[in-house]
Design a protein around this motif. Structure first.
Motif, PDB file in Angstrom:
ATOM      1  N   ASP A 196      -3.984   4.106  -5.563  1.00 51.77           N
ATOM      2  CA  ASP A 196      -3.690   2.796  -4.969  1.00 51.77           C
ATOM      3  C   ASP A 196      -4.902   1.883  -5.093  1.00 51.77           C
ATOM      4  O   ASP A 196      -6.044   2.294  -4.853  1.00 51.77           O
ATOM      5  N   ARG A 197      -4.636   0.637  -5.455  1.00 55.85           N
ATOM      6  CA  ARG A 197      -5.683  -0.383  -5.480  1.00 55.85           C
ATOM      7  C   ARG A 197      -5.686  -1.067  -4.109  1.00 55.85           C
ATOM      8  O   ARG A 197      -4.678  -1.663  -3.718  1.00 55.85           O
ATOM      9  N   VAL A 198      -6.809  -0.997  -3.416  1.00 50.43           N
ATOM     10  CA  VAL A 198      -6.868  -1.459  -2.029  1.00 50.43           C
ATOM     11  C   VAL A 198      -7.948  -2.530  -1.880  1.00 50.43           C
ATOM     12  O   VAL A 198      -9.076  -2.360  -2.335  1.00 50.43           O
ATOM     13  N   LEU A 199      -7.579  -3.621  -1.213  1.00 47.75           N
ATOM     14  CA  LEU A 199      -8.543  -4.628  -0.790  1.00 47.75           C
ATOM     15  C   LEU A 199      -8.884  -4.362   0.673  1.00 47.75           C
ATOM     16  O   LEU A 199      -8.018  -4.429   1.546  1.00 47.75           O
ATOM     17  N   ASP A 200     -10.139  -4.038   0.938  1.00 41.33           N
ATOM     18  CA  ASP A 200     -10.611  -3.851   2.311  1.00 41.33           C
ATOM     19  C   ASP A 200     -11.283  -5.157   2.730  1.00 41.33           C
ATOM     20  O   ASP A 200     -12.439  -5.419   2.400  1.00 41.33           O
ATOM     21  N   ALA A 201     -10.508  -6.002   3.427  1.00 39.50           N
ATOM     22  CA  ALA A 201     -10.934  -7.356   3.757  1.00 39.50           C
ATOM     23  C   ALA A 201     -11.870  -7.344   4.962  1.00 39.50           C
ATOM     24  O   ALA A 201     -11.567  -6.739   5.977  1.00 39.50           O
ATOM     25  N   ALA A 202     -12.996  -8.053   4.835  1.00 38.84           N
ATOM     26  CA  ALA A 202     -14.019  -8.066   5.878  1.00 38.84           C
ATOM     27  C   ALA A 202     -14.459  -6.630   6.162  1.00 38.84           C
ATOM     28  O   ALA A 202     -14.363  -6.133   7.277  1.00 38.84           O
ATOM     29  N   CYS A 203     -14.956  -5.983   5.133  1.00 40.94           N
ATOM     30  CA  CYS A 203     -15.216  -4.538   5.161  1.00 40.94           C
ATOM     31  C   CYS A 203     -16.460  -4.149   5.942  1.00 40.94           C
ATOM     32  O   CYS A 203     -16.724  -2.954   6.139  1.00 40.94           O
ATOM     33  N   SER A 209      -2.586  -8.065  -7.630  1.00 40.40           N
ATOM     34  CA  SER A 209      -3.627  -7.187  -8.157  1.00 40.40           C
ATOM     35  C   SER A 209      -3.985  -6.033  -7.221  1.00 40.40           C
ATOM     36  O   SER A 209      -4.816  -5.200  -7.575  1.00 40.40           O
ATOM     37  N   PHE A 210      -3.357  -5.961  -6.033  1.00 38.17           N
ATOM     38  CA  PHE A 210      -3.621  -4.882  -5.083  1.00 38.17           C
ATOM     39  C   PHE A 210      -2.317  -4.290  -4.571  1.00 38.17           C
ATOM     40  O   PHE A 210      -1.325  -4.998  -4.386  1.00 38.17           O
ATOM     41  N   TYR A 217      -0.733 -12.025   0.783  1.00 43.38           N
ATOM     42  CA  TYR A 217       0.597 -11.987   0.170  1.00 43.38           C
ATOM     43  C   TYR A 217       0.503 -12.202  -1.336  1.00 43.38           C
ATOM     44  O   TYR A 217       1.154 -11.516  -2.127  1.00 43.38           O
ATOM     45  N   ARG A 218      -0.334 -13.150  -1.726  1.00 36.81           N
ATOM     46  CA  ARG A 218      -0.467 -13.470  -3.150  1.00 36.81           C
ATOM     47  C   ARG A 218      -1.011 -12.292  -3.947  1.00 36.81           C
ATOM     48  O   ARG A 218      -0.522 -11.995  -5.037  1.00 36.81           O
ATOM     49  N   VAL A 219      -2.047 -11.631  -3.423  1.00 34.18           N
ATOM     50  CA  VAL A 219      -2.702 -10.582  -4.220  1.00 34.18           C
ATOM     51  C   VAL A 219      -1.975  -9.242  -4.142  1.00 34.18           C
ATOM     52  O   VAL A 219      -2.266  -8.340  -4.941  1.00 34.18           O
TER      53      VAL A 219
END
Length: 262
Positions: A30-37, A99-100, A125-127
């Motif tokens: 899985d491609r994961v974005l960890d926002a404000a990591c 992309s995620f 939502y977009r990514v």
């Protein structure tokens, strides 16, 4: 002050990271974005499960610390950037649509502000790919009028400490998510295990702060507290009281949002 007295709240944060990432239903690859990591613990956790993780934080010092601490995890990269505008300036440039597979945001969105939270949901939502999932864990306001915090925290002791203006009500998170196109799956109430325990400890510390005898005992236990003045102890007690007042109107929620398959 609480960290000086109790040490870093690492165990609770690790438990939160484990609980929140389980809600993502992660799979290897899985491609994961960890926002404000932050300093990268949660990103590393997901990377060790076989996910390909991009940890993004606004503060370059957080990113530098994360890169140093988790340099051996080949599944994780850390970039400085604004997760409310991943197409803007900084390391995190031109994030492509879809992309995620998953987006994770733990205890950070309350600092984005109302418009920033809307922008973050839109960008998440977009990514996300169709069928992707966002898990957002955040402080929330119990009523429909978050501006009431002005009366609850009139001296801004809590808001100025944590650099925020107001908490988002759960119903407004849900409404925003629906407007953007998400399918809300759940809003789990984690108030009890997260806030109540820590605030009981803070109340106990406030009582100690007002007692010269207790302050002396704490200074023997933590020599670094010997330089704290009586005025600073009183300030700490006032901040603890303000936290308790805000807590009575605040919840803590894990919100699960899915992007529908189109």
């Amino acid at each position: 002050m609480p960290m000086l007295l109790l040490g870093r709240p690492g165990l609770q944060q690790r438990r939160l990271a484990l609980r929140s990432t389980r809600l993502l239903r992660l799979h290897p690859g899985d491609r994961v974005l960890d926002a404000a990591c932050g300093m990268g613990f949660t990103s590393d956790l997901m990377g060790r499960q076989g996910c390909v993780v991009t940890g993004v934080d606004l503060l370059p010092q957080h990113i530098q610390r994360a890169r140093e601490q988790y340099a051996l995890n080949a599944n994780v990269r850390f970039l400085a950037g604004d997760v409310t505008n991943p197409r803007g300036q900084g390391d995190f440039l031109r994030a492509r649509d879809a992309s995620f597979d998953k987006v994770h945001c733990l205890e950070a969105a309350f600092q984005f502000g109302p418009q920033g939270r809307r922008a973050f949901l839109q960008e998440a939502y977009r990514v996300l790919v169709p069928g992707g999932r966002l898990v957002l864990v955040d402080f929330v306001w119990r009523t429909e009028t978050p501006g009431e915090i002005d009366a609850v925290d009139p001296a801004r002791l809590v808001r100025d400490t944590w650099k925020f203006e107001e908490f988002e009500p759960v119903h407004r998170y849900r409404r925003l998510a629906l407007e953007i196109g998400f399918v809300p799956r759940a809003a789990l109430d984690w108030t009890g295990p997260v806030l109540d325990r820590s605030l009981r400890g803070l109340a106990a510390l406030a009582g100690c702060a007002r007692s010269p005898v207790a302050r002396a005992a704490l200074a023997r236990f933590r020599p670094s507290l010997r330089s704290v003045t009586a005025t600073q102890w009183e300030r700490f007690a006032a901040v603890a009281d303000a936290y308790a007042a805000v807590r009575r109107e605040t919840g803590y929620a894990a919100i699960i949002l899915d992007k529908p398959i189109q």
